[in-house]
Motif scaffolding. Structure first.
Motif, short mmCIF file in Angstrom:
data_model
loop_
_atom_site.label_atom_id
_atom_site.label_comp_id
_atom_site.label_asym_id
_atom_site.label_seq_id
_atom_site.Cartn_x
_atom_site.Cartn_y
_atom_site.Cartn_z
N HIS A 84 0.86 -1.18 0.00
CA HIS A 84 0.00 0.00 0.00
C HIS A 84 0.90 1.23 0.00
O HIS A 84 2.00 1.22 0.57
CB HIS A 84 -0.89 -0.02 1.25
CG HIS A 84 -2.00 0.98 1.20
ND1 HIS A 84 -1.80 2.31 1.50
CD2 HIS A 84 -3.31 0.84 0.88
CE1 HIS A 84 -2.95 2.96 1.37
NE2 HIS A 84 -3.87 2.09 0.99
N GLY A 85 0.45 2.30 -0.62
CA GLY A 85 1.22 3.53 -0.66
C GLY A 85 1.60 4.05 0.71
O GLY A 85 2.67 4.64 0.89
N ASP A 86 0.74 3.83 1.71
CA ASP A 86 1.06 4.26 3.07
C ASP A 86 2.27 3.51 3.62
O ASP A 86 3.03 4.04 4.42
CB ASP A 86 -0.14 4.04 4.00
CG ASP A 86 -1.28 4.99 3.72
OD1 ASP A 86 -1.13 5.89 2.86
OD2 ASP A 86 -2.35 4.81 4.35
N GLU A 87 2.46 2.25 3.18
CA GLU A 87 3.61 1.48 3.62
C GLU A 87 4.89 2.00 2.98
O GLU A 87 5.98 1.81 3.52
CB GLU A 87 3.44 0.00 3.26
CG GLU A 87 2.29 -0.67 3.99
CD GLU A 87 2.03 -2.06 3.48
OE1 GLU A 87 2.17 -3.01 4.28
OE2 GLU A 87 1.69 -2.21 2.29
N ILE A 88 4.77 2.64 1.85
CA ILE A 88 5.93 3.17 1.14
C ILE A 88 6.25 4.59 1.58
O ILE A 88 7.40 4.95 1.80
CB ILE A 88 5.69 3.12 -0.39
CG1 ILE A 88 5.49 1.67 -0.83
CG2 ILE A 88 6.82 3.79 -1.15
CD1 ILE A 88 4.97 1.53 -2.25
N ASP A 89 5.21 5.42 1.73
CA ASP A 89 5.40 6.86 1.94
C ASP A 89 5.25 7.34 3.37
O ASP A 89 5.71 8.44 3.69
CB ASP A 89 4.41 7.64 1.06
CG ASP A 89 4.67 7.39 -0.41
OD1 ASP A 89 5.85 7.28 -0.80
OD2 ASP A 89 3.69 7.31 -1.17
#
Length: 121
Positions: free
Chosen positions: A37-42
């Motif tokens: 998920h983008g939250d895991e990346i950003d």
């Protein structure tokens, strides 16, 4: 035969690479769809967040704005290390973001794979 792994791959990279190595030795071609998920990346947001480690039950509370730069660098390093390990074992992999509409990463991956196989031939 082809094997397709769909996972967040939140496992130690050395263990993943050893498993991939054993499968490659047995003659399997491996495709890895790395789902994050983008939250895991950003690590977005500014409010305090509680992080729960599902394996150890350890909990940490942190403010994303304070740890974001270091977190993003660690994620970038982890993704690069994973990609490098896969390349060394000739494991095809791509990152699919769970927060975006499905379907963009996989067709792009297939096109790159097809183009790459033509160049090897």
């Amino acid at each position: 035969s082809d094997l397709i792994l769909i996972s967040d791959l939140l496992e130690p990279i050395a263990e993943l690479m050893e498993a991939f190595r054993r499968l490659r030795v047995r003659g399997h071609d491996i495709i890895v769809a790395h789902i994050l998920h983008g939250d895991e990346i950003d690590l977005p947001g500014d409010d305090l967040i509680r992080f729960d480690d599902l394996e150890s039950a350890e909990r940490i509370v942190a403010q994303p704005a304070i740890i974001r730069d270091k977190y993003r660098q660690e994620v970038k390093n982890w993704l690069a290390e994973f990609a490098h390990g896969c390349a060394g074992l000739r494991v095809d992999q791509f990152l699919e973001r769970a927060d975006l509409a499905p379907g963009d990463a996989f067709p792009a991956f297939l096109a790159r794979r097809k183009h790459g196989s033509r160049r090897r031939a």
